[in-house]
Scaffold this active site. Structure first.
Site, PDB file in Angstrom:
ATOM      1  N   GLY A  87      11.616  34.805   3.085  1.00 10.04           N
ATOM      2  CA  GLY A  87      10.373  34.947   2.330  1.00 10.04           C
ATOM      3  C   GLY A  87       9.501  33.707   2.304  1.00 10.04           C
ATOM      4  O   GLY A  87       8.564  33.642   1.508  1.00 10.04           O
TER       5      GLY A  87
ATOM      6  N   GLU B 140      17.757  32.572   5.047  1.00 12.96           N
ATOM      7  CA  GLU B 140      17.643  33.545   6.147  1.00 12.96           C
ATOM      8  C   GLU B 140      16.186  33.973   6.329  1.00 12.96           C
ATOM      9  O   GLU B 140      15.849  35.130   6.088  1.00 12.96           O
ATOM     10  CB  GLU B 140      18.569  34.741   5.905  1.00 12.96           C
ATOM     11  CG  GLU B 140      18.477  35.301   4.486  1.00 12.96           C
ATOM     12  CD  GLU B 140      19.460  36.439   4.212  1.00 12.96           C
ATOM     13  OE1 GLU B 140      20.527  36.480   4.842  1.00 12.96           O
ATOM     14  OE2 GLU B 140      19.131  37.274   3.353  1.00 12.96           O
TER      15      GLU B 140
ATOM     16  N   GLY C 177      12.721  35.059   8.259  1.00 16.89           N
ATOM     17  CA  GLY C 177      12.357  35.839   9.439  1.00 16.89           C
ATOM     18  C   GLY C 177      10.949  35.479   9.871  1.00 16.89           C
ATOM     19  O   GLY C 177      10.722  34.750  10.837  1.00 16.89           O
ATOM     20  N   ARG C 178       9.988  35.972   9.097  1.00 16.05           N
ATOM     21  CA  ARG C 178       8.576  35.817   9.433  1.00 16.05           C
ATOM     22  C   ARG C 178       8.195  34.364   9.742  1.00 16.05           C
ATOM     23  O   ARG C 178       7.520  34.089  10.731  1.00 16.05           O
ATOM     24  CB  ARG C 178       7.719  36.323   8.257  1.00 16.05           C
ATOM     25  CG  ARG C 178       6.231  36.423   8.566  1.00 16.05           C
ATOM     26  CD  ARG C 178       5.431  36.749   7.298  1.00 16.05           C
ATOM     27  NE  ARG C 178       5.858  37.963   6.635  1.00 16.05           N
ATOM     28  CZ  ARG C 178       5.410  39.187   6.910  1.00 16.05           C
ATOM     29  NH1 ARG C 178       4.495  39.357   7.837  1.00 16.05           N
ATOM     30  NH2 ARG C 178       5.858  40.235   6.240  1.00 16.05           N
TER      31      ARG C 178
ATOM     32  N   CYS D 117      -7.935  57.313  16.131  1.00 18.62           N
ATOM     33  CA  CYS D 117      -8.960  58.079  15.428  1.00 18.62           C
ATOM     34  C   CYS D 117      -8.670  58.068  13.934  1.00 18.62           C
ATOM     35  O   CYS D 117      -8.420  59.117  13.328  1.00 18.62           O
ATOM     36  CB  CYS D 117      -8.990  59.498  15.967  1.00 18.62           C
ATOM     37  SG  CYS D 117      -9.229  59.523  17.740  1.00 18.62           S
TER      38      CYS D 117
ATOM     39  N   TYR E 148       7.143  41.103  12.468  1.00 21.49           N
ATOM     40  CA  TYR E 148       6.669  42.335  11.801  1.00 21.49           C
ATOM     41  C   TYR E 148       5.381  42.825  12.474  1.00 21.49           C
ATOM     42  O   TYR E 148       4.390  43.110  11.795  1.00 21.49           O
ATOM     43  CB  TYR E 148       6.450  42.103  10.303  1.00 21.49           C
ATOM     44  CG  TYR E 148       7.665  41.556   9.595  1.00 21.49           C
ATOM     45  CD1 TYR E 148       8.744  42.389   9.286  1.00 21.49           C
ATOM     46  CD2 TYR E 148       7.755  40.214   9.250  1.00 21.49           C
ATOM     47  CE1 TYR E 148       9.866  41.884   8.649  1.00 21.49           C
ATOM     48  CE2 TYR E 148       8.877  39.711   8.613  1.00 21.49           C
ATOM     49  CZ  TYR E 148       9.926  40.552   8.308  1.00 21.49           C
ATOM     50  OH  TYR E 148      11.038  40.051   7.678  1.00 21.49           O
TER      51      TYR E 148
HETATM   52  C1  LIG Z   1      13.500  40.824   5.278  1.00 21.71           C
HETATM   53  C2  LIG Z   1      14.584  39.996   4.747  1.00 21.71           C
HETATM   54  C3  LIG Z   1      14.641  38.628   5.058  1.00 21.71           C
HETATM   55  C4  LIG Z   1      13.562  37.920   5.830  1.00 21.71           C
HETATM   56  O1  LIG Z   1      12.377  37.878   5.105  1.00 21.71           O
HETATM   57  P1  LIG Z   1      11.095  37.090   5.682  1.00 21.71           P
HETATM   58  O2  LIG Z   1      10.029  37.385   4.685  1.00 21.71           O
HETATM   59  O3  LIG Z   1      10.825  37.644   7.024  1.00 21.71           O
HETATM   60  O4  LIG Z   1      11.458  35.643   5.727  1.00 21.71           O
HETATM   61  C5  LIG Z   1      15.734  37.919   4.606  1.00 21.71           C
HETATM   62  N1  LIG Z   1      16.712  38.511   3.879  1.00 21.71           N
HETATM   63  C6  LIG Z   1      16.675  39.822   3.545  1.00 21.71           C
HETATM   64  C7  LIG Z   1      17.770  40.404   2.756  1.00 21.71           C
HETATM   65  C8  LIG Z   1      15.615  40.600   3.966  1.00 21.71           C
HETATM   66  O5  LIG Z   1      15.569  41.891   3.622  1.00 21.71           O
END
Ligand SMILES: *Cc1c(COP(=O)(O)O)cnc(C)c1O
Length: 400
Positions: free
Chosen positions: A225, A261, A263-264, A339, A368
């Protein structure tokens, strides 16, 4: 603020023929440099996992491998995919609603850490009798301390994710029972918010670590996050301040092992979605460019309600004898081919003089983006995928 691609991506975009557009381009040197900087900013005692759901492209998973301690997977599909793409890598298995088949697959795969989302899931693990290292995913009450004004989408309020504090205590009692001796309780997992800056993340980390320590547990996974600002492509989450804050947190809790952990914030910046302007028209006083492709390939701006940042690569090529359509005003809405009025990649964006035939490269399309998009809506062709790794050797996966 710029959204311009580096030379590697720009050169490749310029050489693609029109019918090779739209295309996703992944800049692996940029990804490696970014991941190395993130890793270097974190204390050694903080483990870095990549949340595969942000973008499970195998080339990205592989490029990240030297910089991460493992991968967070949230389904049986991701578990199998990561095992195939980065064999032998550690995994943490999360996700609500794990099916019996997914649980069996997770146990067979030997996941490094199991994130238990409910008492029912915990009882299934107890009943199956397979040894596994577990973290209880807690939906902790979070308040005040740096989190004001942030949308807490995942926790701290009613949600399908994780366990309420009462259930965490019930889970601890279940885990203390004789029939649960094969389960090794390691700690607490909490992914409570997204879009937090470093101060917000540190406040959250402190709260989660405090809960783990209060329960006598040695590990805290504080989730992902970390903020990504689509309005400012040059801005980055302040990893240096975050690392310094985590160092202080670990000083307060010397026995604790921390894991994050994201991601984005790891992969968003390495991905680009390149296309061309097919048509341009004025409608009731506003300019609209219609590009090849759209939100069925890059759904991010539609889901988040932002204008995807982009760079224009003007093209001198205009093969028709008639006048080339061009923007009359300074602002243009970049729409896709679908459309539906929701198919907008960037609304009222600055693009003075944009013409049909010009190329547009959307930035921050590495997370994403393709994998959350509704590819089959309207049956347009899929984009190409180009994994760029060196100025002259660009491995190319073509159309899937
Ligand atoms: C989606 C998710 C992440 C990654 O979140 P980001 O916003 O992409 O950093 C990490 N842990 C869990 C449990 C998630 O569901």
């Amino acid at each position: 603020m710029t959204a311009s691609p580096g030379a590697l991506v720009a050169r490749h975009v310029d050489t693609l023929p029109p019918d090779a557009l739209p295309a996703y381009l992944y800049d692996l040197p940029a990804l490696r440099a970014h991941a190395a900087a993130v890793r270097a900013a974190l204390p050694d005692r903080v483990e870095l996992y990549y949340a595969a759901k942000a973008n499970p492209e195998p080339a990205l998973l592989t490029a990240l491998r030297p910089f991460v301690d493992g991968y967070e997977v949230a389904s049986g599909g991701e578990l199998a995919h990561v095992a195939a793409a980065v064999p032998g890598a550690r995994t943490a298995f999360g996700g609500p609603g794990k099916t019996p088949a997914e649980i069996t697959a997770g146990l067979a795969a030997g996941v490094h850490r199991w994130h238990v989302e409910s008492l029912h899931e915990l009882r299934q693990l107890i009943a199956l009798g397979v040894p596994v290292d577990v973290l209880l995913r807690a939906n902790l009450p979070v308040d005040g301390g740096g989190l004001d004004g942030v949308a807490l989408a995942m926790g701290g309020r009613p949600s399908p994710f994780g366990m309420d504090p009462d259930d965490v205590h019930r889970g601890l009692r279940l885990l203390a029972g004789r029939d649960a001796r094969h389960l090794r309780l390691r700690g607490i997992h909490a992914h409570l918010a997204s879009g937090l800056d470093a101060d917000g993340q540190l406040a959250l980390a402190g709260a989660i670590a405090g809960h783990a320590v209060a329960l006598g547990l040695g590990e805290a996974n504080i989730g992902g996050g970390m903020a990504v600002d689509y309005a400012d492509p040059d801005a980055r989450f302040d990893w240096a301040a975050f690392g310094t804050g985590l160092e202080k947190l670990l000083d307060r809790h010397p026995g604790l092992r921390l894991r994050i952990e994201p991601g984005r914030s790891l992969t968003a910046y390495c991905g680009w979605y390149a296309t061309e302007v097919l048509d341009l028209k004025r409608s009731h006083g506003e300019d609209f460019a219609v590009v090849r492709g759209g939100t069925h390939h890059l759904r991010t701006p539609a889901t988040r309600g932002h204008a995807q940042p982009f760079a224009v690569r003007p093209s001198a090529h205009w093969p028709h004898p008639w006048e080339r359509p061009a923007a009359a005003g300074p602002e243009v809405t970049l729409a896709g081919q679908l459309c539906t009025p929701k198919d907008v990649l960037a609304g009222r964006a600055a693009a003075p003089g944009l013409r049909a035939g010009d190329r547009v490269v959307f930035a921050m399309a590495g997370a994403y983006a393709w994998n959350i998009s509704h590819h089959d809506f309207l049956m347009h062709p899929r984009p190409g995928f180009h994994v760029l790794d060196a100025p002259d050797g660009a491995p190319d996966r073509g159309r899937p």
